[in-house]
Design a protein around this motif. Sequence first.
Motif, PDB file in Angstrom:
ATOM      1  N   ILE A  23       0.835  -1.202   0.000  1.00  0.00           N
ATOM      2  CA  ILE A  23       0.000   0.000   0.000  1.00  0.00           C
ATOM      3  C   ILE A  23       0.868   1.251   0.000  1.00  0.00           C
ATOM      4  CG2 ILE A  23      -0.353   0.196   2.498  1.00  0.00           C
ATOM      5  CD1 ILE A  23      -3.051   0.830  -0.102  1.00  0.00           C
ATOM      6  N   GLN A  24       1.977   1.224   0.719  1.00  0.00           N
ATOM      7  CA  GLN A  24       2.880   2.372   0.717  1.00  0.00           C
ATOM      8  C   GLN A  24       3.511   2.568  -0.658  1.00  0.00           C
ATOM      9  OE1 GLN A  24       5.188   0.920   4.032  1.00  0.00           O
ATOM     10  NE2 GLN A  24       4.434   2.570   5.360  1.00  0.00           N
ATOM     11  N   LEU A  25       3.846   1.480  -1.305  1.00  0.00           N
ATOM     12  CA  LEU A  25       4.380   1.566  -2.662  1.00  0.00           C
ATOM     13  C   LEU A  25       3.327   2.153  -3.592  1.00  0.00           C
ATOM     14  CD1 LEU A  25       6.537   0.968  -4.809  1.00  0.00           C
ATOM     15  CD2 LEU A  25       5.536  -1.319  -5.022  1.00  0.00           C
ATOM     16  N   ASN A  26       2.104   1.669  -3.495  1.00  0.00           N
ATOM     17  CA  ASN A  26       1.028   2.167  -4.345  1.00  0.00           C
ATOM     18  C   ASN A  26       0.775   3.653  -4.090  1.00  0.00           C
ATOM     19  OD1 ASN A  26      -0.771   1.503  -6.449  1.00  0.00           O
ATOM     20  ND2 ASN A  26      -2.471   1.498  -5.008  1.00  0.00           N
ATOM     21  N   ASN A  99       4.910  -7.158   2.111  1.00  0.00           N
ATOM     22  CA  ASN A  99       6.130  -6.417   1.815  1.00  0.00           C
ATOM     23  C   ASN A  99       6.063  -5.979   0.357  1.00  0.00           C
ATOM     24  OD1 ASN A  99       8.981  -6.395   0.682  1.00  0.00           O
ATOM     25  ND2 ASN A  99       9.368  -6.417   2.885  1.00  0.00           N
ATOM     26  N   ALA A 100       6.516  -4.776   0.064  1.00  0.00           N
ATOM     27  CA  ALA A 100       6.426  -4.239  -1.296  1.00  0.00           C
ATOM     28  C   ALA A 100       7.129  -5.127  -2.314  1.00  0.00           C
ATOM     29  CB  ALA A 100       6.994  -2.824  -1.342  1.00  0.00           C
ATOM     30  N   THR A 102       7.440  -8.307  -2.253  1.00  0.00           N
ATOM     31  CA  THR A 102       6.588  -9.476  -2.496  1.00  0.00           C
ATOM     32  C   THR A 102       5.462  -9.109  -3.450  1.00  0.00           C
ATOM     33  OG1 THR A 102       7.112 -10.379  -0.323  1.00  0.00           O
ATOM     34  CG2 THR A 102       5.127 -11.222  -1.402  1.00  0.00           C
ATOM     35  N   ALA A 103       4.844  -7.947  -3.224  1.00  0.00           N
ATOM     36  CA  ALA A 103       3.776  -7.482  -4.114  1.00  0.00           C
ATOM     37  C   ALA A 103       4.306  -7.310  -5.537  1.00  0.00           C
ATOM     38  CB  ALA A 103       3.180  -6.177  -3.592  1.00  0.00           C
ATOM     39  N   ILE A 104       5.508  -6.784  -5.654  1.00  0.00           N
ATOM     40  CA  ILE A 104       6.126  -6.604  -6.967  1.00  0.00           C
ATOM     41  C   ILE A 104       6.350  -7.966  -7.629  1.00  0.00           C
ATOM     42  CG2 ILE A 104       8.260  -5.886  -8.142  1.00  0.00           C
ATOM     43  CD1 ILE A 104       8.367  -3.601  -5.982  1.00  0.00           C
ATOM     44  N   SER A 105       6.900  -8.897  -6.885  1.00  0.00           N
ATOM     45  CA  SER A 105       7.172 -10.225  -7.423  1.00  0.00           C
ATOM     46  C   SER A 105       5.900 -10.906  -7.894  1.00  0.00           C
ATOM     47  CB  SER A 105       7.860 -11.078  -6.356  1.00  0.00           C
ATOM     48  OG  SER A 105       8.113 -12.366  -6.824  1.00  0.00           O
ATOM     49  N   LEU A 106       4.857 -10.831  -7.088  1.00  0.00           N
ATOM     50  CA  LEU A 106       3.592 -11.466  -7.448  1.00  0.00           C
ATOM     51  C   LEU A 106       2.965 -10.792  -8.665  1.00  0.00           C
ATOM     52  CD1 LEU A 106       2.155 -12.003  -3.866  1.00  0.00           C
ATOM     53  CD2 LEU A 106       2.986 -13.782  -5.439  1.00  0.00           C
ATOM     54  N   GLY A 107       3.015  -9.467  -8.700  1.00  0.00           N
ATOM     55  CA  GLY A 107       2.444  -8.734  -9.829  1.00  0.00           C
ATOM     56  C   GLY A 107       3.169  -9.023 -11.131  1.00  0.00           C
ATOM     57  N   LEU A 108       4.482  -9.029 -11.074  1.00  0.00           N
ATOM     58  CA  LEU A 108       5.257  -9.313 -12.284  1.00  0.00           C
ATOM     59  C   LEU A 108       5.090 -10.766 -12.703  1.00  0.00           C
ATOM     60  CD1 LEU A 108       8.518  -7.277 -11.607  1.00  0.00           C
ATOM     61  CD2 LEU A 108       6.552  -6.642 -13.023  1.00  0.00           C
TER      62      LEU A 108
END
Length: 121
Positions: A23-26, A99-100, A102-108
Amino acid sequence: MLRVLICVSALAVPFSAAAFTGIQLNQLCTKTDVASRSACAAYIEGAADGIFNTIDAIGGTTGPHVSQYFCLPPNVRSQQLTDVVRKYISDNPQVSSYNASTAISLGLGKAFPCASGQQPD
């Protein structure tokens, strides 16, 4: 003198480090100023590079987090990575507390999955 420098350095490190969340990354990525947009893109690209190298180092597609593995096309643009990650976080609200990286890894991984047996470029 070296002991003093080490002690001062140790005190400068925060006692508790909170992870940067999805959420902080977003929130960072939704800002329109140049510095925030650049920081967002740099964070996502850096995390993607770090994730890729970590998974590659532990055995590539035979590593423990195969579902989080991704293969970026050679012509992918920074804005595409940002858009993909933001969309993934938006479409999967539970990820916002992750964790940001992790979100990046899952999204990619969702947007750029590796074909069966494909090795990343």
